[in-house]
Scaffold this active site. Structure first.
Site, PDB file in Angstrom:
ATOM      1  N   LYS A  11       0.760  -1.255   0.005  1.00  0.00           N
ATOM      2  CA  LYS A  11       0.118   0.155   0.014  1.00  0.00           C
ATOM      3  C   LYS A  11       0.929   1.272   0.029  1.00  0.00           C
ATOM      4  O   LYS A  11       2.022   0.970   0.086  1.00  0.00           O
ATOM      5  CB  LYS A  11      -0.931   0.098   1.162  1.00  0.00           C
ATOM      6  CG  LYS A  11      -2.109  -1.126   1.200  1.00  0.00           C
ATOM      7  CD  LYS A  11      -2.913  -1.226   2.379  1.00  0.00           C
ATOM      8  CE  LYS A  11      -4.149  -2.071   2.174  1.00  0.00           C
ATOM      9  NZ  LYS A  11      -5.173  -2.089   3.250  1.00  0.00           N
ATOM     10  N   TYR A  51     -12.378  -2.114  -3.913  1.00  0.00           N
ATOM     11  CA  TYR A  51     -13.094  -2.090  -2.516  1.00  0.00           C
ATOM     12  C   TYR A  51     -14.407  -2.035  -2.374  1.00  0.00           C
ATOM     13  O   TYR A  51     -14.969  -1.646  -1.359  1.00  0.00           O
ATOM     14  CB  TYR A  51     -12.338  -1.242  -1.453  1.00  0.00           C
ATOM     15  CG  TYR A  51     -10.736  -1.623  -1.205  1.00  0.00           C
ATOM     16  CD1 TYR A  51     -10.590  -2.589  -0.369  1.00  0.00           C
ATOM     17  CD2 TYR A  51      -9.916  -0.713  -1.300  1.00  0.00           C
ATOM     18  CE1 TYR A  51      -9.684  -2.891   0.124  1.00  0.00           C
ATOM     19  CE2 TYR A  51      -8.595  -1.078  -0.983  1.00  0.00           C
ATOM     20  CZ  TYR A  51      -8.030  -2.103  -0.284  1.00  0.00           C
ATOM     21  OH  TYR A  51      -7.397  -2.392   0.442  1.00  0.00           O
ATOM     22  N   PHE A  59     -15.379   3.605   6.554  1.00  0.00           N
ATOM     23  CA  PHE A  59     -14.078   3.831   6.302  1.00  0.00           C
ATOM     24  C   PHE A  59     -13.956   3.851   4.826  1.00  0.00           C
ATOM     25  O   PHE A  59     -12.677   4.191   4.363  1.00  0.00           O
ATOM     26  CB  PHE A  59     -13.191   2.832   6.870  1.00  0.00           C
ATOM     27  CG  PHE A  59     -13.535   1.526   6.621  1.00  0.00           C
ATOM     28  CD1 PHE A  59     -12.985   0.909   5.400  1.00  0.00           C
ATOM     29  CD2 PHE A  59     -14.015   0.584   7.390  1.00  0.00           C
ATOM     30  CE1 PHE A  59     -13.057  -0.341   5.322  1.00  0.00           C
ATOM     31  CE2 PHE A  59     -14.328  -0.708   7.155  1.00  0.00           C
ATOM     32  CZ  PHE A  59     -13.790  -1.302   5.907  1.00  0.00           C
ATOM     33  N   ARG A  87      -1.942 -14.134   4.611  1.00  0.00           N
ATOM     34  CA  ARG A  87      -2.797 -13.484   5.587  1.00  0.00           C
ATOM     35  C   ARG A  87      -2.187 -13.590   6.961  1.00  0.00           C
ATOM     36  O   ARG A  87      -1.952 -12.730   7.861  1.00  0.00           O
ATOM     37  CB  ARG A  87      -4.430 -13.905   5.440  1.00  0.00           C
ATOM     38  CG  ARG A  87      -4.729 -13.281   4.347  1.00  0.00           C
ATOM     39  CD  ARG A  87      -6.344 -13.223   4.526  1.00  0.00           C
ATOM     40  NE  ARG A  87      -6.999 -12.360   5.348  1.00  0.00           N
ATOM     41  CZ  ARG A  87      -7.516 -11.120   5.055  1.00  0.00           C
ATOM     42  NH1 ARG A  87      -7.377 -10.437   3.903  1.00  0.00           N
ATOM     43  NH2 ARG A  87      -8.016 -10.597   6.341  1.00  0.00           N
ATOM     44  N   THR A  93      -5.739  -7.088  10.520  1.00  0.00           N
ATOM     45  CA  THR A  93      -5.967  -5.884   9.655  1.00  0.00           C
ATOM     46  C   THR A  93      -5.468  -4.744  10.679  1.00  0.00           C
ATOM     47  O   THR A  93      -4.949  -3.783  10.041  1.00  0.00           O
ATOM     48  CB  THR A  93      -7.511  -5.663   9.799  1.00  0.00           C
ATOM     49  OG1 THR A  93      -7.950  -6.805   8.971  1.00  0.00           O
ATOM     50  CG2 THR A  93      -7.808  -4.478   8.848  1.00  0.00           C
ATOM     51  N   ARG A 104       1.982  -6.286   9.023  1.00  0.00           N
ATOM     52  CA  ARG A 104       1.334  -5.268   9.776  1.00  0.00           C
ATOM     53  C   ARG A 104       1.736  -4.877  11.256  1.00  0.00           C
ATOM     54  O   ARG A 104       1.969  -3.460  11.284  1.00  0.00           O
ATOM     55  CB  ARG A 104      -0.015  -5.635   9.446  1.00  0.00           C
ATOM     56  CG  ARG A 104      -0.615  -5.337   8.229  1.00  0.00           C
ATOM     57  CD  ARG A 104      -2.110  -6.060   8.145  1.00  0.00           C
ATOM     58  NE  ARG A 104      -2.835  -5.707   6.824  1.00  0.00           N
ATOM     59  CZ  ARG A 104      -3.929  -6.336   6.403  1.00  0.00           C
ATOM     60  NH1 ARG A 104      -4.471  -7.293   7.165  1.00  0.00           N
ATOM     61  NH2 ARG A 104      -4.596  -5.783   5.301  1.00  0.00           N
ATOM     62  N   ASN A 114      -1.998   0.140   6.653  1.00  0.00           N
ATOM     63  CA  ASN A 114      -1.527  -1.165   7.348  1.00  0.00           C
ATOM     64  C   ASN A 114      -0.765  -1.794   6.380  1.00  0.00           C
ATOM     65  O   ASN A 114      -0.545  -3.089   6.533  1.00  0.00           O
ATOM     66  CB  ASN A 114      -2.659  -1.925   7.826  1.00  0.00           C
ATOM     67  CG  ASN A 114      -3.528  -2.265   6.847  1.00  0.00           C
ATOM     68  OD1 ASN A 114      -3.536  -2.016   5.513  1.00  0.00           O
ATOM     69  ND2 ASN A 114      -4.766  -3.113   7.033  1.00  0.00           N
ATOM     70  N   HIS A 117      -2.292  -5.556   1.442  1.00  0.00           N
ATOM     71  CA  HIS A 117      -3.554  -5.950   1.126  1.00  0.00           C
ATOM     72  C   HIS A 117      -3.123  -7.594   0.689  1.00  0.00           C
ATOM     73  O   HIS A 117      -2.176  -8.023  -0.023  1.00  0.00           O
ATOM     74  CB  HIS A 117      -4.433  -5.335   0.097  1.00  0.00           C
ATOM     75  CG  HIS A 117      -5.471  -6.261  -0.337  1.00  0.00           C
ATOM     76  ND1 HIS A 117      -6.433  -6.260   0.217  1.00  0.00           N
ATOM     77  CD2 HIS A 117      -5.461  -7.211  -1.343  1.00  0.00           C
ATOM     78  CE1 HIS A 117      -7.412  -7.126  -0.481  1.00  0.00           C
ATOM     79  NE2 HIS A 117      -6.587  -7.933  -1.528  1.00  0.00           N
ATOM     80  N   GLU A 128      -9.301 -10.767  -7.734  1.00  0.00           N
ATOM     81  CA  GLU A 128      -8.306  -9.822  -7.701  1.00  0.00           C
ATOM     82  C   GLU A 128      -7.140  -9.832  -8.561  1.00  0.00           C
ATOM     83  O   GLU A 128      -6.575  -8.893  -8.742  1.00  0.00           O
ATOM     84  CB  GLU A 128      -8.021  -9.648  -6.150  1.00  0.00           C
ATOM     85  CG  GLU A 128      -9.235  -9.186  -5.402  1.00  0.00           C
ATOM     86  CD  GLU A 128      -8.926  -9.276  -3.900  1.00  0.00           C
ATOM     87  OE1 GLU A 128      -9.727  -8.861  -3.028  1.00  0.00           O
ATOM     88  OE2 GLU A 128      -7.776  -9.600  -3.331  1.00  0.00           O
TER      89      GLU A 128
HETATM   90  O1  CDP Z   1      -7.381  -5.941   4.578  1.00  0.00           O
HETATM   91  P1  CDP Z   1      -8.343  -6.693   5.440  1.00  0.00           P
HETATM   92  O2  CDP Z   1      -8.910  -7.864   4.780  1.00  0.00           O
HETATM   93  O3  CDP Z   1      -7.385  -7.438   6.599  1.00  0.00           O
HETATM   94  O4  CDP Z   1      -9.346  -6.018   6.007  1.00  0.00           O
HETATM   95  P2  CDP Z   1     -10.770  -5.548   5.559  1.00  0.00           P
HETATM   96  O5  CDP Z   1     -11.908  -5.640   6.441  1.00  0.00           O
HETATM   97  O6  CDP Z   1     -11.116  -6.214   4.210  1.00  0.00           O
HETATM   98  O7  CDP Z   1     -10.686  -3.860   5.246  1.00  0.00           O
HETATM   99  C1  CDP Z   1     -10.057  -3.469   4.033  1.00  0.00           C
HETATM  100  C2  CDP Z   1      -9.002  -2.626   4.266  1.00  0.00           C
HETATM  101  O8  CDP Z   1      -9.783  -1.402   4.784  1.00  0.00           O
HETATM  102  C3  CDP Z   1      -7.986  -2.658   5.459  1.00  0.00           C
HETATM  103  O9  CDP Z   1      -6.894  -3.515   4.964  1.00  0.00           O
HETATM  104  C4  CDP Z   1      -7.856  -1.642   5.974  1.00  0.00           C
HETATM  105  O10 CDP Z   1      -6.870  -0.675   5.073  1.00  0.00           O
HETATM  106  C5  CDP Z   1      -9.084  -0.510   5.956  1.00  0.00           C
HETATM  107  N1  CDP Z   1      -9.878  -0.289   7.039  1.00  0.00           N
HETATM  108  C6  CDP Z   1      -9.815   0.778   7.622  1.00  0.00           C
HETATM  109  O11 CDP Z   1      -9.583   1.755   7.300  1.00  0.00           O
HETATM  110  N2  CDP Z   1     -10.787   0.817   8.750  1.00  0.00           N
HETATM  111  C7  CDP Z   1     -11.297  -0.005   9.466  1.00  0.00           C
HETATM  112  N3  CDP Z   1     -12.011   0.038  10.380  1.00  0.00           N
HETATM  113  C8  CDP Z   1     -11.131  -1.469   8.652  1.00  0.00           C
HETATM  114  C9  CDP Z   1     -10.503  -1.539   7.460  1.00  0.00           C
HETATM  115 MG    MG Z   2     -10.418  -7.725   3.099  1.00  0.00          MG
END
Ligand code: CDP
Ligand code: MG
Length: 140
Positions: A11, A51, A59, A87, A93, A104, A114, A117, A128
């Protein structure tokens, strides 16, 4: 366990701090092979589409701003159980909740910034990977 492919993104916080090599080392040390890689800047439309599953989340707009704030590195990782393995290597996350030694935890700046992805299922990985790469871009 089958050899899988997964989509990884380094990122904007990671590219800004010149962490591409350090993060790629984590993948390679863990036995994942980088079989395609491309540095690019997402357009707002691309970030929104990538996304889209989070479009209703609070968010989402900030996330799309952030993901277009600088270059990213999109990559395909290949290896045994690559989706789950990646992962694990990335960690939770929110960097505050991620295990020691994960990307992370060690590099992430915030829950949003973070650093990495990773696809969350083989089905989403296929979608993807195709978002960024043609079959002819991938060499294993
Ligand atoms: O990336 P991951 O699959 O772990 O998490 P996600 O729930 O799919 O969320 C996608 C991305 O959104 C995260 O990697 C963060 O960059 C962002 N995010 C955020 O800004 N605030 C949150 N509360 C949750 C996610
Ligand atoms: Mg995700």
């Amino acid at each position: 366990m089958a050899v899988e492919r997964t989509l990884s993104i380094l990122k904007p916080d990671a590219t800004r701090r010149n962490l591409t090599g350090a993060i790629n080392q984590r993948f390679e040390d863990a036995g994942l092979r980088i079989v395609a890689q491309r540095r690019l800047r997402l357009t707002r439309e691309q970030a929104q589409q990538f996304y889209a599953v989070h479009a209703e989340r609070a968010f989402y707009d900030d996330l799309c701003d952030y993901m277009t704030s600088g270059p990213i590195v999109a990559q395909v990782l290949e290896g045994e159980n690559a989706v789950v393995r990646n992962r694990e290597i990335m960690g939770a996350t929110n960097p505050a909740n991620a295990d020691k030694g994960t990307i992370r935890k060690d590099f992430g700046e915030s829950v949003e910034a973070n650093s990495a992805h990773g696809s969350d299922s083989p089905e989403n990985a296929a979608i993807e990977v195709a978002f960024f790469f043609a079959q002819t871009d991938i060499a294993d």
